[in-house]
Design an enzyme around this catalytic site. Structure first.
Site, PDB file in Angstrom:
ATOM      1  N   GLU A  33     -34.729  15.099  45.142  1.00 60.23           N
ATOM      2  CA  GLU A  33     -34.276  14.773  46.495  1.00 60.23           C
ATOM      3  C   GLU A  33     -35.471  14.363  47.354  1.00 60.23           C
ATOM      4  O   GLU A  33     -36.470  15.071  47.426  1.00 60.23           O
ATOM      5  CB  GLU A  33     -33.542  15.965  47.111  1.00 60.23           C
ATOM      6  N   LYS A  34     -35.334  13.206  48.018  1.00 61.08           N
ATOM      7  CA  LYS A  34     -36.437  12.690  48.850  1.00 61.08           C
ATOM      8  C   LYS A  34     -36.409  13.270  50.271  1.00 61.08           C
ATOM      9  O   LYS A  34     -37.408  13.290  50.967  1.00 61.08           O
ATOM     10  CB  LYS A  34     -36.397  11.162  48.898  1.00 61.08           C
ATOM     11  N   LEU A  38     -31.366  19.488  51.266  1.00 61.42           N
ATOM     12  CA  LEU A  38     -30.395  19.062  50.253  1.00 61.42           C
ATOM     13  C   LEU A  38     -29.060  18.727  50.929  1.00 61.42           C
ATOM     14  O   LEU A  38     -28.858  19.020  52.099  1.00 61.42           O
ATOM     15  CB  LEU A  38     -30.205  20.182  49.220  1.00 61.42           C
ATOM     16  N   CYS A  42     -23.497  13.516  53.504  1.00 62.78           N
ATOM     17  CA  CYS A  42     -22.343  14.330  53.888  1.00 62.78           C
ATOM     18  C   CYS A  42     -22.754  15.551  54.708  1.00 62.78           C
ATOM     19  O   CYS A  42     -22.248  15.776  55.806  1.00 62.78           O
ATOM     20  CB  CYS A  42     -21.597  14.747  52.628  1.00 62.78           C
ATOM     21  N   GLY A 186     -16.016   4.700  63.379  1.00 60.20           N
ATOM     22  CA  GLY A 186     -15.805   4.246  64.754  1.00 60.20           C
ATOM     23  C   GLY A 186     -14.755   5.079  65.475  1.00 60.20           C
ATOM     24  O   GLY A 186     -14.953   5.471  66.633  1.00 60.20           O
ATOM     25  N   GLU A 188     -13.543   8.158  64.568  1.00 63.38           N
ATOM     26  CA  GLU A 188     -13.891   9.590  64.678  1.00 63.38           C
ATOM     27  C   GLU A 188     -14.957   9.807  65.754  1.00 63.38           C
ATOM     28  O   GLU A 188     -14.780  10.617  66.668  1.00 63.38           O
ATOM     29  CB  GLU A 188     -14.395  10.133  63.333  1.00 63.38           C
ATOM     30  N   GLU A 204     -13.243  -4.923  66.902  1.00 61.20           N
ATOM     31  CA  GLU A 204     -12.957  -4.969  65.460  1.00 61.20           C
ATOM     32  C   GLU A 204     -12.730  -6.411  65.019  1.00 61.20           C
ATOM     33  O   GLU A 204     -11.986  -7.150  65.654  1.00 61.20           O
ATOM     34  CB  GLU A 204     -11.732  -4.087  65.158  1.00 61.20           C
ATOM     35  N   HIS A 323     -15.383  13.654  48.482  1.00 59.15           N
ATOM     36  CA  HIS A 323     -14.617  14.309  47.404  1.00 59.15           C
ATOM     37  C   HIS A 323     -14.496  13.413  46.171  1.00 59.15           C
ATOM     38  O   HIS A 323     -14.391  13.907  45.056  1.00 59.15           O
ATOM     39  CB  HIS A 323     -13.248  14.776  47.886  1.00 59.15           C
ATOM     40  N   HIS A 446       9.083  28.314  56.803  1.00 60.65           N
ATOM     41  CA  HIS A 446       9.506  27.959  58.158  1.00 60.65           C
ATOM     42  C   HIS A 446       8.910  28.944  59.150  1.00 60.65           C
ATOM     43  O   HIS A 446       8.914  30.142  58.879  1.00 60.65           O
ATOM     44  CB  HIS A 446      11.029  27.997  58.247  1.00 60.65           C
TER      45      HIS A 446
END
Ligand code: FAD
Ligand code: NAI
Length: 467
Positions: A33-34, A38, A42, A186, A188, A204, A323, A446
């Site tokens: 990992e750069k 970590l 995400c 955009g 979110e 858009e 995911h 319910h």
């Protein structure tokens, strides 16, 4: 020289999950990992920080607008931006430390530095100090993810002209925010800043928002966002931004050209997609083929054109989703360990974490029309769902698309509160090749919002009860 069964370059959701699954299967594993932390895009600048701000800003808006009607008297909420950003950072730190813990727990070595493939089974890792170590690996997985896509001629300074990364760390609420791109980022991040007080205009290129998602759902979603205060300029593009003055001057014109106008903004968020990240990996020299969009080319078993080198996640074809990267990580680890890893690309849910949320799995109506499939639609609105009514959160509906001949569920689309949590019963059903009838005959507790899914399934057979 350090030697491993498997070395994975990148510790995003693709890379770290792949490492854990491979370690579970008995392989000697290292990750490269750069970044100082970590977790990849995400955990650091993507899914997790955006969800922290979406959560906090949603409660801010509720406290200001929804509490009173429920008889909860509070004075107008005050925004403490530094504290909100601290809340976000605590979330990031917690998750990043969680990945560090999982690496240790599974005895996975973390090699800090930038990884480069120098041939079959051979890598170099260059640390921050410039020192390079050579590493041997029977197998290598490229999980280097993606980077922001840039607009030609527009420089992102991450202060006034920002990508998602800058938009997650603004130090004050912009008076006017222009978002370029009505995609997931955009809408979110536009939602976050609108709830906190910004006036948001989305420019858009296409004539619709959220391309690729079900058209009917997106039309209703756009209306709801407009009611919330979003302004949309569809079929339009940003051609230049003049940042010489106190306010940004944003040149906008029709997508096809013409109709020019200048909009003022305090901040512009460029959210026009992401591109695969392969910089410095040495792929060309090593003989790893890329496609015309710069993605690493893989076969059905994630193998690249170089023997023993595999690739997963945002850096390969398919939806850029955490995911999807995770499931590919598990599958490729299993394949490398001699098992039968597999990802079902027909059942990958997608969620837009706005209010209301939008979620989907499987085919859209447009997909089915284009493929000439004979389908039946079952719909059920949340206005007819008891739980939604008592909570007064009735925006949206559930839409189920089933094969007319076999009744097999081909796609499920939901717009509504908690739609992101609700989609998974549809995903499980579809994994098992289930029918609308199966869903309709499954007892649902319910009162829940999920009853709307059962009712939409009943509606496929034209026998919804509460409509
Ligand atoms: P990444 O997470 O990008 O990780 C790649 C890692 O590789 C990085 O840590 C990078 O530093 C490292 N790396 C790259 N090159 C090298 C090298 N040469 N040597 C060493 N290390 C290297 N997806 C969702 O499913 N849900 C969401 O809610 C969601 N929200 C998002 C919000 C935002 C603002 C953004 C930007 C993205 C969001 N995504 C979301 C997309 C999601 O973040 C990505 O799909 C996911 O992170 C891809 O995982 P990955 O493992 O392929 O790559
Ligand atoms: P996107 O691909 O979702 O949307 C980009 C939008 O920009 C599209 O609507 C496109 O038509 C438009 N566009 C492209 N060029 C343009 C231009 N020049 N002018 C105006 N509009 C233009 O990409 P986004 O939102 O940047 O997100 C990147 C990736 O991150 C996505 O693939 C998404 O899957 C992932 N992501 C996922 C989230 C989630 O699952 N909730 C949240 C945020 C990001």
């Amino acid at each position: 020289m350090a030697s491993y069964d498997l070395v994975i370059i990148g510790t995003g959701p693709g890379g770290y999950v792949c490492a854990i699954r491979a370690a579970q299967l008995g392989l000697k594993v290292a990750v490269v990992e750069k970044n100082p932390t970590l977790g990849g895009t995400c955990l650091n600048v993507g899914c997790m920080p955006s969800k922290a701000l979406l959560h906090a800003s949603e409660l801010f808006e509720e406290a200001g607008h929804s509490f009173a009607k429920m008889g909860i008297g509070v004075s107008a909420p005050k925004l403490d931006m530094a504290a909100m950003m601290n809340f976000k950072q605590q979330g990031i730190d917690g998750n990043v430390k969680g990945v560090e813990y999982l690496m240790k727990k599974n005895k996975i070595d973390v090699l800090a530095g930038k990884g480069k493939i120098v041939g079959t089974g051979k890598l170099e890792v260059t640390g921050q100090d410039g020192k390079t170590q050579s590493v041997e690996a029977k197998s290598i997985v490229i999980a280097t993810g993606s980077d922001i896509a840039r607009l030609k001629g527009i420089e992102i300074d991450e202060k006034r002209i920002v990508s998602s990364t800058g938009a997650l760390s603004l130090d004050k609420v912009p008076g006017k925010l222009i978002v370029v791109g009505a995609g997931v980022i955009g809408l979110e991040l536009g939602s976050v800043w609108r709830r906190l007080g910004a006036q948001v205009t989305v420019v858009e290129f296409l004539d619709r928002i959220l391309p690729g998602m079900d058209g009917e759902i997106c039309k209703q979603f756009q209306r709801i966002l407009e009611k919330q205060g979003f302004a949309f300029k569809l079929g339009a593009k940003v051609t230049a931004i003049d940042s010489s003055g106190k306010q940004l001057k944003v040149s906008v014109e029709a997508a096809a050209g013409g109709n020019p106008e200048t909009l003022e903004a305090d901040v512009v968020l460029v959210a026009i997609g992401r591109v695969p990240y392969t910089e410095g990996l040495g792929l060309k020299e090593a003989g790893v083929a890329l496609d015309e969009r710069g993605r690493v080319v893989i076969d059905d078993h994630f193998a690249t054109s170089l023997k023993g080198v595999y690739a997963i996640g945002d850096v390969v074809k398919g939806p850029m989703l955490a995911h999807k990267a995770e499931d590919e990580g598990v599958a490729v680890a299993e394949i490398i360990a001699g098992k039968a890893g597999h990802v079902n690309y027909d059942v990958i849910p997608g969620v837009v974490y706005t209010t209301p949320e939008v979620s989907s799995v499987g085919k859209t109506e447009e997909d089915l029309k284009n493929a000439g499939v004979d389908y039946t639609v079952g719909k059920f609105p949340f206005t007819a769902n008891g739980r939604s009514k008592v909570n007064q959160t009735t925006d949206g509906f559930v839409k189920i698309l089933a094969d007319t001949k076999t009744d097999r569920v081909l796609g499920v689309h939901i717009i509504g509160r908690e739609a992101g949590e609700m989609i998974h019963e549809a995903a499980v059903l579809m994994e098992f090749g289930g029918s609308a009838e199966d869903l309709a005959r499954t007892c649902h507790a319910h009162p829940t919002r999920s009853e709307a899914i059962k009712e939409a399934a009943l509606a496929v057979g034209k026998r919804a009860i509460h409509m």
